[in-house]
Motif scaffolding. Structure first.
Motif, PDB file in Angstrom:
ATOM      1  N   ASP A  38       0.966  -1.069  -0.012  1.00 52.91           N
ATOM      2  CA  ASP A  38      -0.077  -0.094  -0.035  1.00 52.91           C
ATOM      3  C   ASP A  38       0.794   1.185   0.097  1.00 52.91           C
ATOM      4  OD1 ASP A  38      -2.359  -1.377   0.112  1.00 52.91           O
ATOM      5  OD2 ASP A  38      -2.607  -1.110   2.283  1.00 52.91           O
ATOM      6  N   LYS A 308      -6.664   2.258  -6.320  1.00 57.51           N
ATOM      7  CA  LYS A 308      -7.248   0.858  -5.820  1.00 57.51           C
ATOM      8  C   LYS A 308      -8.679   1.023  -6.649  1.00 57.51           C
ATOM      9  CE  LYS A 308      -4.798   0.176  -1.574  1.00 57.51           C
ATOM     10  NZ  LYS A 308      -4.826  -0.003  -0.303  1.00 57.51           N
ATOM     11  N   GLN A 315      -6.860   6.522  -2.490  1.00 62.31           N
ATOM     12  CA  GLN A 315      -6.298   5.225  -2.091  1.00 62.31           C
ATOM     13  C   GLN A 315      -5.641   4.642  -3.075  1.00 62.31           C
ATOM     14  OE1 GLN A 315      -7.344   3.996   0.959  1.00 62.31           O
ATOM     15  NE2 GLN A 315      -7.965   6.481   1.237  1.00 62.31           N
ATOM     16  N   ARG A 316      -4.461   4.262  -2.850  1.00 60.43           N
ATOM     17  CA  ARG A 316      -3.374   4.057  -4.025  1.00 60.43           C
ATOM     18  C   ARG A 316      -2.461   2.754  -3.413  1.00 60.43           C
ATOM     19  NH1 ARG A 316      -1.605   9.901  -5.298  1.00 60.43           N
ATOM     20  NH2 ARG A 316      -1.888   9.954  -2.921  1.00 60.43           N
ATOM     21  N   ASP A 317      -1.899   2.076  -4.415  1.00 61.06           N
ATOM     22  CA  ASP A 317      -0.674   1.186  -4.070  1.00 61.06           C
ATOM     23  C   ASP A 317       0.424   1.195  -5.011  1.00 61.06           C
ATOM     24  OD1 ASP A 317      -1.612  -0.224  -6.551  1.00 61.06           O
ATOM     25  OD2 ASP A 317      -3.031  -1.307  -5.275  1.00 61.06           O
ATOM     26  N   SER A 339      -2.440  -6.732 -11.836  1.00 57.89           N
ATOM     27  CA  SER A 339      -2.502  -7.408 -10.671  1.00 57.89           C
ATOM     28  C   SER A 339      -2.496  -8.950 -10.732  1.00 57.89           C
ATOM     29  CB  SER A 339      -3.765  -6.909  -9.667  1.00 57.89           C
ATOM     30  OG  SER A 339      -3.496  -5.521  -9.385  1.00 57.89           O
TER      31      SER A 339
END
Length: 351
Positions: A38, A308, A315-317, A339
């Motif tokens: 994350d 995400k 909200q990111r990874d 992914s």
């Protein structure tokens, strides 16, 4: 930068098929899948075969170390924002660098908590020991304006990154033409000379603005997250454009016409005809990258973040993948790997 932590246009990434054991199963130690963790705004510096990464959260800057690029290690807090002052809040996108024999961390911060984010400026920390884990001393705000003799006139600035070119130290960042009362203000890329790792010694020069159809047209026109990428006789600035909170976030590229040319002149930079790395149907909002090499220095790798979900927000990874080069020396980032798709670990990485 003159080290393995920074290197630097479009075709599909080549993935090697997973190796099969006698039991017909993938040898997991030789492969990894995205996302790797994350977070956002990934930064990695490679020094003496060790990867040092840097990030922020809850007003704290942390550093981690690892011999494995795909597993960046435990996050160790190294600096906490003061309770008051220009850098008390909104600690964004730190970068750790080893310059002139010392460790430095560059970051953005603001004097007020939350939005609107109209007070962001850029600062630098210096390790008082030979360790990337500090302790660090605050060297203050960097000057990011148009009147060097008046230090109080620094302009809004984020994503500042230092680099050497032809023996001269420079700082590049994303900024506003003028300070404003709204954070929906157009962002440009600026460059300035540095006399040492904590002092900007020239007025800024604007080298890029969001003007092309592929970097405009949304809620906010911006250029941000610039990172120098060098290989052989070519130098590039890879930067993010479109809105960071939307799935259209992407990477553009500036190419210096001649590495001996003055980088402070916008006319010496050529902008790519389109994005050099952008979303697919499965990986959205790709941007704010950094570059490094495999443990054995035979491969070039890009680290970047992605959203995400397709919903607006932060909200990111963090993801990574290998990239290649054309025969005439331009980076080829390909497409973001989806992914769960196995990717061979960087060459030379030990189990």
């Amino acid at each position: 930068m003159g080290q393995a932590g920074l290197l630097g246009c479009k075709s599909s990434a080549v993935l090697e098929a997973p190796a099969e054991t006698q039991a017909g199963k993938t040898d997991a130690a030789l492969y990894f899948t995205n996302p790797v963790m994350d977070g956002a705004d990934p930064w990695v510096w490679k020094q003496d075969s060790v990867y040092y990464s840097c990030g922020s959260g809850n007003g704290t800057i942390y550093v981690s170390q690892s011999t494995k690029l795909t597993k960046l290690g435990e996050r160790v807090p190294v600096w906490k924002a003061p309770s008051t002052g220009w850098n008390a809040h909104n600690i964004w996108a730190p970068e750790i660098h080893f310059l002139q024999g010392k460790w430095y961390i560059y970051y953005a911060a603001g004097k007020d908590p939350g939005g609107p984010f109209i007070h962001q400026r850029s600062g630098v920390l210096e390790s008082t020991t030979g360790s990337p884990f500090g302790p660090y001393v605050d060297k203050g705000m960097l000057y990011t304006g148009d009147s060097l003799q008046h230090p109080g006139t620094a302009k809004w600035a984020i994503d500042l990154s230092p680099f050497y070119l032809n023996g001269q130290l420079y700082a590049v960042w994303s900024g506003w033409e003028q300070n404003a009362a709204t954070d929906r203000t157009k962002q440009h890329l600026y460059l300035a000379r540095m006399s040492n790792p904590w002092t900007i010694s020239s007025n800024r020069a604007k080298i890029s603005s969001p003007t092309q159809p592929w970097e405009t047209g949304g809620e906010l026109d911006l250029n941000e997250g610039p990172e120098l990428l060098k290989k052989n006789e070519k130098a590039f600035l890879i930067y993010s454009c479109r809105e960071s909170w939307l799935k259209e976030y992407r990477l553009g590229q500036l190419t210096l016409s001649d590495t001996l040319a003055d980088p402070m002149l916008a006319s010496n930079w050529t902008k790519s005809d389109g994005p050099v790395f952008q979303s697919t149907a499965e990986v959205l909002g790709v941007g704010h990258c950094s570059f490094t090499t495999s443990p054995d220095n035979t491969e070039d790798w890009i680290l970047y973040h992605a959203k995400k979900s397709a919903q607006p927000g932060w909200q990111r990874d963090i993801r990574m993948q290998k990239f290649t080069w054309t025969a005439d020396g331009f980076p080829v980032f390909g497409e973001p790997v989806s992914s769960g798709v196995p990717i061979k670990v960087p060459s030379g990485q030990k189990e």
